[in-house]
Design an enzyme around this catalytic site. Structure first.
Site, PDB file in Angstrom:
ATOM      1  CD  GLU A  27      -3.284  -1.004   1.943  1.00 49.76           C
ATOM      2  OE1 GLU A  27      -3.157  -0.390   2.949  1.00 49.76           O
ATOM      3  OE2 GLU A  27      -4.097  -1.902   1.766  1.00 49.76           O
ATOM      4  CD  GLU A  37      -3.692  -5.996   2.973  1.00 49.72           C
ATOM      5  OE1 GLU A  37      -4.487  -5.421   3.642  1.00 49.72           O
ATOM      6  OE2 GLU A  37      -2.567  -5.623   3.238  1.00 49.72           O
TER       7      GLU A  37
HETATM    8  O1  AHR Z   1      -5.267  -6.013   6.912  1.00 47.50           O
HETATM    9  C1  AHR Z   1      -5.225  -4.689   7.680  1.00 47.50           C
HETATM   10  C2  AHR Z   1      -4.737  -3.603   6.922  1.00 47.50           C
HETATM   11  O2  AHR Z   1      -5.459  -3.219   5.727  1.00 47.50           O
HETATM   12  C3  AHR Z   1      -3.310  -3.720   6.533  1.00 47.50           C
HETATM   13  O3  AHR Z   1      -2.174  -3.709   7.197  1.00 47.50           O
HETATM   14  C4  AHR Z   1      -3.216  -2.854   5.297  1.00 47.50           C
HETATM   15  O4  AHR Z   1      -2.229  -3.173   4.243  1.00 47.50           O
HETATM   16  C5  AHR Z   1      -4.689  -2.593   4.895  1.00 47.50           C
HETATM   17  O5  AHR Z   1      -4.746  -1.410   4.843  1.00 47.50           O
END
Ligand code: AHR
Length: 501
Positions: free
Chosen positions: A172, A303
């Site tokens: 990110e 994710e």
């Molecule tokens: O999964 C929780 C968080 O969500 C992670 O650390 C991040 O990459 C995303 O914003």
């Protein structure tokens, strides 16, 4: 309603890694949830909980991503090696401001992967780490010869190098990983990835670039424009994967909503937001196709999952939420979407494996239970490394309570596993209605069927006192017909059928 299945039309290989997981140094995700240390009273092997490993082995975890998330871009791997009593303590600034004692580091993560029998996906630190630090981590983990980092690894008790199958260059980086612009990140990616050396040519490391947040198509385009170039001097992939992050927040990023206390409107809103993954993949894929028509680069949805309000009374930075039948449907739908896009989606990682967000396992000190989402992963595991086959539903109805959140009542994907059996996973998104479905198998006579169903009230969940409240069961609501099988799928359910033809 009819479900057409055509085993003669193969549509691509479903990488097992689509069923991957993610564990971050966040809340009780690693500490307590997975790692309790060798001296704990909780039964463990080299500090890792036996009960959790045993449960995870049942769902065939193919790959595990670690150490973050946002944590990755402030993680300095050298703090997590060597004698534990000498390891640096730090503040986990992202997640709850708690002390991170670094007792779970590279060796412990690799031990976990070995106990699970899964591939390692390491997320490197680009946001606050140096090129040297990243390059030395690779050397430490994967080099077999004489070098300072390989010697250090041996000194720390590990003679053989490990395999690292996937390595992400930052996380990110449009946000917590450095707040970069896409061109800026892409330039950094070009530089950092150069020093991710492949010491083991027989098993090269796949390099994953940071991709977009949700529908930030500009990010995808600009990163590819700048970083998707093959240098004639590159013997291995320059970029092998591009990530995508998407969470389902039914009430929006700020409000999120309760994990357990919701109404039918919120149910359908959640379903429609889960289905949105399909559109995201299509749109990002279309851009990727412009640069990479041969689909050499995998889309890596590293994710995904639901993100609700934390359980009342728990640390807001720990992201601990309950998991209901609603989460099970989100998992069922999303995994069906990934299967259908297996030509481009090469890996996906549920956020997160234990005690965080849409976890498959919850623990409370020595207690452990599995969530409804766990059952979905278990029911879908035969799709891993199977071949996607042509399927379509006719007579689908659009259901819901609000015009903007209407969803199809049923959603499916179908594959042929290595043993030649047909794997059907079907979701009934209706909270109230069951449906009769005639499954028709082209050119095939069904000899036998086995079925597993997960169904319950939309708000049902498991607790440590009632851990099998939501639990998959044998399904016998089918009848073999002349050209397939007819079924009655209950409301609010995820169904797996295995057909022998
Ligand atoms: O999964 C929780 C968080 O969500 C992670 O650390 C991040 O990459 C995303 O914003």
């Amino acid at each position: 309603m009819k479900l057409y299945i055509n085993p003669n039309i193969r549509k691509g290989h479903i990488n097992a890694e689509i069923y991957g997981h993610f564990s971050e140094h966040l809340g009780r995700g690693i500490y307590e949830g997975i790692y309790v240390g060798e001296d704990s009273d909780i039964p463990n092997t080299n500090g890792i909980r036996n009960d959790v490993v045993e449960a995870l082995k049942e769902i065939n975890v193919p790959v595990l991503r670690w150490p973050g998330g946002c944590f990755a871009d402030e993680y300095h791997w050298k703090d997590g090696i060597g004698p534990r009593e000498n390891r640096k303590k730090m503040i986990n600034t992202h997640w709850g401001g708690v002390v991170e004692d670094n007792s779970f580091g590279t060796h412990e993560f690799m031990e976990l992967c070995s106990q699970l029998g899964c591939k390692a996906y390491i997320n490197g630190n680009l946001g606050s780490g140096t090129v040297q630090e990243m390059s030395e981590w690779i050397e430490y983990m994967t080099f077999d010869g004489v070098s300072p980092m390989a010697e250090l690894r041996r000194k720390n008790g590990r003679k053989e190098p490990w395999n690292v199958d996937y390595f992400a260059v930052g996380n990110e980086n449009w946000g917590c990983g450095g707040n970069m612009l896409p061109e800026q990140y892409a330039m950094e990616f070009r530089r950092y990835q150069t020093y991710i050396r492949n010491y083991n040519h027989a098993r090269p490391i796949a390099k994953i670039a940071c991709g977009a947040n949700v529908d930030d198509y500009e990010w995808t385009r600009k990163v590819l424009e700048t970083a998707y170039k093959h240098s004639p001097y590159e013997f291995h992939g320059f970029m092998d994967g591009l990530s995508l992050h998407y969470y389902v927040h039914p009430e929006g990023w700020l409000i999120k909503g309760s994990a357990t206390d919701f109404d039918e409107k919120a149910w359908y809103k959640t379903m429609s937001k889960a289905l949105y993954m399909d559109k995201l993949i299509r749109n990002h894929s279309a851009i990727m196709d412009e640069y990479d028509p041969d689909k050499r680069i995998g889309m890596v949805v590293d994710e995904w999952g639901t993100w609700f309000n934390v359980e009342p009374g728990t640390n807001p930075g720990f992201l601990y939420q309950q998991s209901t039948m609603r989460d099970a449907l989100v998992a069922g739908i999303t995994l069906n979407i990934f299967n259908k896009h297996c030509d481009r989606v090469k890996m996906a990682n549920l956020a997160q494996m234990v005690n965080v967000l849409q976890a498959v396992i919850h623990t409370d000190k020595e207690k452990m239970m599995v969530t409804p989402t766990y059952h979905v992963f278990r029911m879908y595991k035969k799709h891993q490394d199977a071949e996607l086959i042509e399927s379509s539903l006719s007579g689908v109805e659009m259901i819901g309570l609000e015009d903007e959140h209407m969803v199809p009542n049923l959603f499916e994907s179908v594959s042929m596993s290595k043993d030649g059996r047909i794997q059907v996973t079907l979701n009934n998104l209706s909270v109230t209605d069951s449906y009769n479905v005639e499954a028709v198998v082209v050119d095939g006579k069904v000899k036998s069927v086995t079925g597993t169903i997960l169904t319950n009230d939309m708000r049902a969940y498991n607790t440590f006192d009632n851990p099998n409240n939501v639990c998959s069961k044998e399904f016998d609501g089918y009848k073999i017909t002349d050209n397939g099988v007819s079924i009655n799928i209950p409301a609010c359910s995820v169904l797996h059928l295995e057909l022998e033809i």
